[in-house]
Write an enzyme that holds these catalytic residues in place. Sequence first.
Site, PDB file in Angstrom:
ATOM      1  N   LYS A  52      -7.682  -9.573   6.568  1.00 41.48           N
ATOM      2  CA  LYS A  52      -7.182  -8.701   5.510  1.00 41.48           C
ATOM      3  C   LYS A  52      -5.601  -8.832   5.704  1.00 41.48           C
ATOM      4  O   LYS A  52      -4.773  -8.554   4.428  1.00 41.48           O
ATOM      5  CB  LYS A  52      -7.779  -7.450   5.467  1.00 41.48           C
ATOM      6  N   THR A  90      -5.213  -1.761   2.896  1.00 43.53           N
ATOM      7  CA  THR A  90      -4.077  -2.315   3.328  1.00 43.53           C
ATOM      8  C   THR A  90      -3.352  -2.879   2.185  1.00 43.53           C
ATOM      9  O   THR A  90      -1.904  -3.057   2.073  1.00 43.53           O
ATOM     10  CB  THR A  90      -4.203  -3.571   4.170  1.00 43.53           C
TER      11      THR A  90
HETATM   12  O1  13P Z   1      -4.655  -2.200   9.706  1.00 40.85           O
HETATM   13  C1  13P Z   1      -4.059  -1.223   9.187  1.00 40.85           C
HETATM   14  C2  13P Z   1      -5.034  -0.819   8.202  1.00 40.85           C
HETATM   15  O2  13P Z   1      -6.347  -0.708   8.528  1.00 40.85           O
HETATM   16  C3  13P Z   1      -2.736  -1.170   9.130  1.00 40.85           C
HETATM   17  O3  13P Z   1      -2.016  -2.205   8.385  1.00 40.85           O
HETATM   18  P1  13P Z   1      -0.966  -2.892   8.621  1.00 40.85           P
HETATM   19  O4  13P Z   1      -0.755  -3.557  10.190  1.00 40.85           O
HETATM   20  O5  13P Z   1      -0.648  -3.845   7.574  1.00 40.85           O
HETATM   21  O6  13P Z   1       0.037  -1.651   8.571  1.00 40.85           O
END
Ligand code: 13P
Length: 314
Positions: free
Chosen positions: A174, A231
């Site tokens: 993701k 995200t």
């Molecule tokens: O994994 C995450 C949310 O589930 C954090 O996302 P980021 O690493 O893009 O900040």
Amino acid sequence: MDNTPTFPATKPQTLGILGAGVWGRTLGQLVTQNGHRVEYWSRSGDRSLEEIVTEANILLSAVSMKGVASVLSQVTALGLAPDTIIVTATKGLDPQTTATAAQLWQQAFPARPVVVLAGPNLSKEIQQGLPAATVVASNDEGAASLVQAVFSSSNFRVYTNPDPLGVELGGTLKNVMAIASGVCDGLQLGTNAKAALLTRGLTEIIRIGTHWGAQMETFYGLSGLGDLLATCNSPLSRNYQVGYQLAQGKTLAEILPDLEGTAEGVNTTQVLIQRAKTLQISVPISYQVHQLLEGKITPKDAVEALMLRDIKPE
Ligand SMILES: O=C(CO)COP(=O)(O)O
Ligand SMILES: NC(=O)C1=CN([C@@H]2O[C@H](COP(=O)(O)OP(=O)(O)OC[C@H]3O[C@@H](n4cnc5c(N)ncnc54)[C@H](O)[C@@H]3O)[C@@H](O)[C@H]2O)C=CC1
């Protein structure tokens, strides 16, 4: 009638958390609030890795992917107590082997329960005490249930899942789509474009994940679709921030130093493309993100390349 929720009670555990970064400390905060003892280890900390590893009932790694192999080799040299459970919260792919973090931990400790923790978990919201849910996945049901009990609270709902690979790949892949999502919003392409991107992005994640041996249904759960939505729709995401700022004309060299913590999607994209080429898996969105991160195309080129692909059945 007392409606206070009761959570699976467990006797107080001692958690050793490797990687006292943003996510490690957030997870530590959660279990401390549940009455468990937390000891952090980091390279700059004052406690030795040996002390942390020796005392831990549960050893949780929140080390960013670039450091997992190194930390793992240090832990392997020390050894673990017989009943210590390993939990890994890293979302990434190893640059040398293309393995996931859990695969590296399981390879080093083949007889040991390894639990993956992943879900829609933007750390800043969790630090504020806002409600969230996550998944703990393992081939060892008992280990997953214990970790579920240790982390569960009225603000943090924890589900178990028997597909650790699917849970981990959902959280890992993701991040590539989050970069693309940030580009989409940075170019102000609108909600229709975003919806199309996330829908096709989930299809691409499932194609990759099932090819690597994960269960399709896992990707429709919290660690797949759930984490993709959280995200890709939040400026709190570091990966989203990378894409958004790339769309504004900044370079990676300008973006990365100002991020709080690690944007794993940059490394993940690189490793994913390497592995997709070898396995001949079609990853059109990931490919465009890779070209963009390599500086070979502009954000607009990436969008056009995706929109002008040969028309085909969904
Ligand atoms: O994994 C995450 C949310 O589930 C954090 O996302 P980021 O690493 O893009 O900040
Ligand atoms: N921050 C968040 O919102 C969330 C992060 N995650 C995942 O957690 C992992 C860590 O992310 P963050 O905490 O945000 O990043 P971060 O950069 O704040 O923390 C990473 C930690 O790993 C340590 N580390 C890195 N290389 C090391 C090495 N070679 N030896 C020893 N320690 C090393 C760093 O010192 C740091 O403490 C990532 O895989 C991320 O995808 C998962 C869910 C939420």
